[in-house]
Design a protein around this motif. Structure first.
Motif, PDB file in Angstrom:
ATOM      1  N   GLU A  23       0.832  -1.205   0.000  1.00 62.90           N
ATOM      2  CA  GLU A  23       0.000   0.000   0.000  1.00 62.90           C
ATOM      3  C   GLU A  23       0.866   1.255   0.000  1.00 62.90           C
ATOM      4  OE1 GLU A  23      -3.534  -0.055   2.544  1.00 62.90           O
ATOM      5  OE2 GLU A  23      -2.877   1.897   3.288  1.00 62.90           O
ATOM      6  N   ARG A  24       1.835   1.251   0.906  1.00 69.17           N
ATOM      7  CA  ARG A  24       2.774   2.366   0.993  1.00 69.17           C
ATOM      8  C   ARG A  24       3.985   1.875   1.777  1.00 69.17           C
ATOM      9  NH1 ARG A  24       2.487   3.336   6.148  1.00 69.17           N
ATOM     10  NH2 ARG A  24       0.531   3.200   7.291  1.00 69.17           N
ATOM     11  N   PRO A  25       5.120   2.550   1.656  1.00 66.98           N
ATOM     12  CA  PRO A  25       6.290   2.132   2.438  1.00 66.98           C
ATOM     13  C   PRO A  25       5.982   2.208   3.922  1.00 66.98           C
ATOM     14  CG  PRO A  25       6.941   3.648   0.705  1.00 66.98           C
ATOM     15  CD  PRO A  25       5.445   3.627   0.715  1.00 66.98           C
ATOM     16  N   LEU A  26       6.310   1.169   4.639  1.00 68.24           N
ATOM     17  CA  LEU A  26       6.106   1.154   6.084  1.00 68.24           C
ATOM     18  C   LEU A  26       6.980   2.203   6.752  1.00 68.24           C
ATOM     19  CD1 LEU A  26       4.443  -1.391   5.724  1.00 68.24           C
ATOM     20  CD2 LEU A  26       5.883  -2.524   7.413  1.00 68.24           C
ATOM     21  N   THR A  27       6.443   2.804   7.805  1.00 64.15           N
ATOM     22  CA  THR A  27       7.269   3.698   8.605  1.00 64.15           C
ATOM     23  C   THR A  27       8.216   2.863   9.463  1.00 64.15           C
ATOM     24  OG1 THR A  27       5.784   3.715  10.500  1.00 64.15           O
ATOM     25  CG2 THR A  27       5.323   5.272   8.742  1.00 64.15           C
ATOM     26  N   ALA A  28       9.202   3.537  10.037  1.00 60.93           N
ATOM     27  CA  ALA A  28      10.163   2.824  10.878  1.00 60.93           C
ATOM     28  C   ALA A  28       9.460   2.153  12.042  1.00 60.93           C
ATOM     29  CB  ALA A  28      11.234   3.793  11.383  1.00 60.93           C
ATOM     30  N   ASP A  29       8.485   2.820  12.604  1.00 62.05           N
ATOM     31  CA  ASP A  29       7.799   2.276  13.768  1.00 62.05           C
ATOM     32  C   ASP A  29       6.924   1.078  13.385  1.00 62.05           C
ATOM     33  OD1 ASP A  29       7.401   2.792  16.670  1.00 62.05           O
ATOM     34  OD2 ASP A  29       5.295   2.881  16.049  1.00 62.05           O
ATOM     35  N   GLU A  30       6.206   1.203  12.288  1.00 60.19           N
ATOM     36  CA  GLU A  30       5.400   0.083  11.818  1.00 60.19           C
ATOM     37  C   GLU A  30       6.273  -1.125  11.520  1.00 60.19           C
ATOM     38  OE1 GLU A  30       1.830   2.483   9.467  1.00 60.19           O
ATOM     39  OE2 GLU A  30       3.694   1.951   8.464  1.00 60.19           O
ATOM     40  N   ALA A  31       7.381  -0.865  10.867  1.00 53.74           N
ATOM     41  CA  ALA A  31       8.282  -1.961  10.514  1.00 53.74           C
ATOM     42  C   ALA A  31       8.822  -2.640  11.767  1.00 53.74           C
ATOM     43  CB  ALA A  31       9.433  -1.442   9.652  1.00 53.74           C
ATOM     44  N   GLU A  32       9.125  -1.821  12.760  1.00 49.82           N
ATOM     45  CA  GLU A  32       9.664  -2.365  13.998  1.00 49.82           C
ATOM     46  C   GLU A  32       8.681  -3.333  14.642  1.00 49.82           C
ATOM     47  OE1 GLU A  32      13.223  -2.259  15.804  1.00 49.82           O
ATOM     48  OE2 GLU A  32      12.674  -0.460  14.692  1.00 49.82           O
ATOM     49  N   ARG A  33       7.439  -2.937  14.695  1.00 51.68           N
ATOM     50  CA  ARG A  33       6.440  -3.779  15.353  1.00 51.68           C
ATOM     51  C   ARG A  33       6.099  -5.001  14.520  1.00 51.68           C
ATOM     52  NH1 ARG A  33       1.704  -0.566  15.665  1.00 51.68           N
ATOM     53  NH2 ARG A  33       2.795   1.051  14.508  1.00 51.68           N
TER      54      ARG A  33
ATOM     55  N   GLY B  42      11.801 -10.582   8.924  1.00 51.49           N
ATOM     56  CA  GLY B  42      11.884 -10.401  10.366  1.00 51.49           C
ATOM     57  C   GLY B  42      12.827  -9.315  10.811  1.00 51.49           C
ATOM     58  N   ASP B  43      13.248  -8.488   9.895  1.00 51.96           N
ATOM     59  CA  ASP B  43      14.110  -7.351  10.247  1.00 51.96           C
ATOM     60  C   ASP B  43      13.440  -6.058   9.803  1.00 51.96           C
ATOM     61  OD1 ASP B  43      17.104  -6.372  10.857  1.00 51.96           O
ATOM     62  OD2 ASP B  43      16.334  -5.350   9.076  1.00 51.96           O
ATOM     63  N   PRO B  44      13.402  -5.064  10.671  1.00 51.04           N
ATOM     64  CA  PRO B  44      12.690  -3.819  10.347  1.00 51.04           C
ATOM     65  C   PRO B  44      13.193  -3.160   9.074  1.00 51.04           C
ATOM     66  CG  PRO B  44      13.276  -3.874  12.678  1.00 51.04           C
ATOM     67  CD  PRO B  44      13.944  -5.051  12.044  1.00 51.04           C
ATOM     68  N   VAL B  45      14.490  -3.127   8.887  1.00 55.37           N
ATOM     69  CA  VAL B  45      15.025  -2.473   7.692  1.00 55.37           C
ATOM     70  C   VAL B  45      14.602  -3.233   6.439  1.00 55.37           C
ATOM     71  CG1 VAL B  45      17.135  -1.851   6.485  1.00 55.37           C
ATOM     72  CG2 VAL B  45      16.974  -1.508   8.949  1.00 55.37           C
ATOM     73  N   ARG B  46      14.704  -4.559   6.496  1.00 60.05           N
ATOM     74  CA  ARG B  46      14.289  -5.345   5.330  1.00 60.05           C
ATOM     75  C   ARG B  46      12.807  -5.186   5.062  1.00 60.05           C
ATOM     76  NH1 ARG B  46      18.203  -9.196   7.011  1.00 60.05           N
ATOM     77  NH2 ARG B  46      16.723 -10.365   8.249  1.00 60.05           N
ATOM     78  N   LEU B  47      12.024  -5.117   6.116  1.00 64.02           N
ATOM     79  CA  LEU B  47      10.588  -4.947   5.946  1.00 64.02           C
ATOM     80  C   LEU B  47      10.283  -3.625   5.262  1.00 64.02           C
ATOM     81  CD1 LEU B  47       8.293  -6.782   6.527  1.00 64.02           C
ATOM     82  CD2 LEU B  47       8.154  -5.876   8.838  1.00 64.02           C
ATOM     83  N   ARG B  48      11.004  -2.589   5.643  1.00 69.13           N
ATOM     84  CA  ARG B  48      10.791  -1.284   5.010  1.00 69.13           C
ATOM     85  C   ARG B  48      11.232  -1.325   3.553  1.00 69.13           C
ATOM     86  NH1 ARG B  48      12.897   3.740   8.272  1.00 69.13           N
ATOM     87  NH2 ARG B  48      11.516   4.781   6.810  1.00 69.13           N
ATOM     88  N   LEU B  49      12.367  -1.968   3.287  1.00 69.08           N
ATOM     89  CA  LEU B  49      12.844  -2.060   1.910  1.00 69.08           C
ATOM     90  C   LEU B  49      11.839  -2.841   1.059  1.00 69.08           C
ATOM     91  CD1 LEU B  49      16.640  -2.776   2.463  1.00 69.08           C
ATOM     92  CD2 LEU B  49      15.635  -0.725   1.460  1.00 69.08           C
ATOM     93  N   PHE B  50      11.388  -3.948   1.603  1.00 66.64           N
ATOM     94  CA  PHE B  50      10.444  -4.771   0.846  1.00 66.64           C
ATOM     95  C   PHE B  50       9.154  -4.007   0.588  1.00 66.64           C
ATOM     96  CE2 PHE B  50       7.070  -7.824   0.344  1.00 66.64           C
ATOM     97  CZ  PHE B  50       7.611  -8.714  -0.564  1.00 66.64           C
ATOM     98  N   SER B  51       8.657  -3.344   1.620  1.00 70.83           N
ATOM     99  CA  SER B  51       7.441  -2.568   1.466  1.00 70.83           C
ATOM    100  C   SER B  51       7.620  -1.451   0.448  1.00 70.83           C
ATOM    101  CB  SER B  51       7.031  -1.997   2.824  1.00 70.83           C
ATOM    102  OG  SER B  51       5.932  -1.130   2.700  1.00 70.83           O
ATOM    103  N   ALA B  52       8.812  -0.865   0.439  1.00 68.06           N
ATOM    104  CA  ALA B  52       9.080   0.211  -0.511  1.00 68.06           C
ATOM    105  C   ALA B  52       9.042  -0.312  -1.947  1.00 68.06           C
ATOM    106  CB  ALA B  52      10.440   0.841  -0.211  1.00 68.06           C
ATOM    107  N   VAL B  53       9.604  -1.491  -2.149  1.00 70.60           N
ATOM    108  CA  VAL B  53       9.569  -2.080  -3.488  1.00 70.60           C
ATOM    109  C   VAL B  53       8.140  -2.464  -3.856  1.00 70.60           C
ATOM    110  CG1 VAL B  53      10.319  -4.037  -4.895  1.00 70.60           C
ATOM    111  CG2 VAL B  53      11.931  -2.920  -3.356  1.00 70.60           C
ATOM    112  N   ALA B  54       7.461  -3.109  -2.916  1.00 70.83           N
ATOM    113  CA  ALA B  54       6.116  -3.614  -3.201  1.00 70.83           C
ATOM    114  C   ALA B  54       5.130  -2.485  -3.467  1.00 70.83           C
ATOM    115  CB  ALA B  54       5.627  -4.469  -2.040  1.00 70.83           C
ATOM    116  N   SER B  55       5.315  -1.363  -2.805  1.00 75.81           N
ATOM    117  CA  SER B  55       4.369  -0.263  -2.963  1.00 75.81           C
ATOM    118  C   SER B  55       4.732   0.641  -4.136  1.00 75.81           C
ATOM    119  CB  SER B  55       4.302   0.564  -1.675  1.00 75.81           C
ATOM    120  OG  SER B  55       5.559   1.156  -1.409  1.00 75.81           O
TER     121      SER B  55
END
Lengths: 120, 120
Positions: A23-33, B42-55
């Motif tokens: 939907e959109r890039p996750l924020t740092a906080d969302e990603a953390e949780r 399972g890593d916040p940074v990877r989750l953000r990167l993945f979300s950034a690509v997916a979105s």
DNA sequence: TAGCTGTTTCGACATCTGTCGATCTCTTGC
DNA sequence: GCAAGAGATCGACAGATGTCGAAACAGCTA
């Protein structure tokens, strides 16, 4: 053991913690949780334990029923605790035994996080 | 230097690696393979990167578009490699830039692993 | 009460992981 | 050919993680 910050999120808080990943890039906080939940399933032993609980009748199982995963009993307990802290399992003592049960709402949230991202 | 790149295990093999988690206890081998994918998210940074690509539009993005996640450039590259090795992303070079794209099939498999377990 | 069994906690240890700066490779442009 | 920019790789390091044996804790039963 006076560890004050022991239990950060033992309240599963089944809320939609997570917008679909595309939907959109996750924020740092969302990603953390969110990463906490994925990380909980990111270990083979934990995945087997979780699957053992989930596939048991009623979605719950005694520790003694699922301890045969190739590691020592303390290690099993350690992993179950991790799954519990991530909100994926809950536990309840009934007499001698402790039963673990899946939290379907959290599971659904994680699933939609992925499937919605895949189908959209 | 020959053109033949290393290519260790970058064949994702999008097969249904995973029976729903509540169907039956996962075997050690199934758990091992499945955990790799969950661990990747399972890593916040990877989750953000993945979300950034997916979105991103078209489900793909240049590295330069998603590098703003608060870690150094080598670290970004490292995490993208992990996601690629887990089969969640694929990459392609176009001239100067490298584009990463989501693998929807793997994502669907992971999602169903969870949602089927939740609804059954 | 004592003893037994199931489960958790503790303490220690080796390994894995995330991170960085430096360096290398590849492509484009002059 | 040479310089510059985008990414990947290398080497090192601190901190996190998985694992175990020993011990503590919690119920049951005699």
């Amino acid at each position: 053991m006076s560890n004050v910050k022991a239990l950060p999120l033992l309240e599963p808080a089944v809320e939609p913690c997570c917008p679909p990943l595309n939907e959109r890039p996750l924020t740092a906080d969302e990603a953390e949780r969110t990463a906490v939940m994925f990380k909980a399933l990111g270990d083979p032993v934990r995945l087997r334990l979780f699957s053992a609980v989930a596939s048991h009748e009623g979605g719950e199982a005694c520790v003694c029923d699922i301890s045969d995963v190739g590691v020592s009993q303390p290690t099993v307990s350690h992993h179950l605790k991790k799954l519990k802290e991530a909100g994926l399992l809950s536990s309840e003592r009934r007499g001698t035994w402790v039963y673990y049960r899946v939290e379907p709402a959290v599971l659904t949230a994680m699933g939609q996080l992925l499937t919605k991202a895949a189908t959209a």
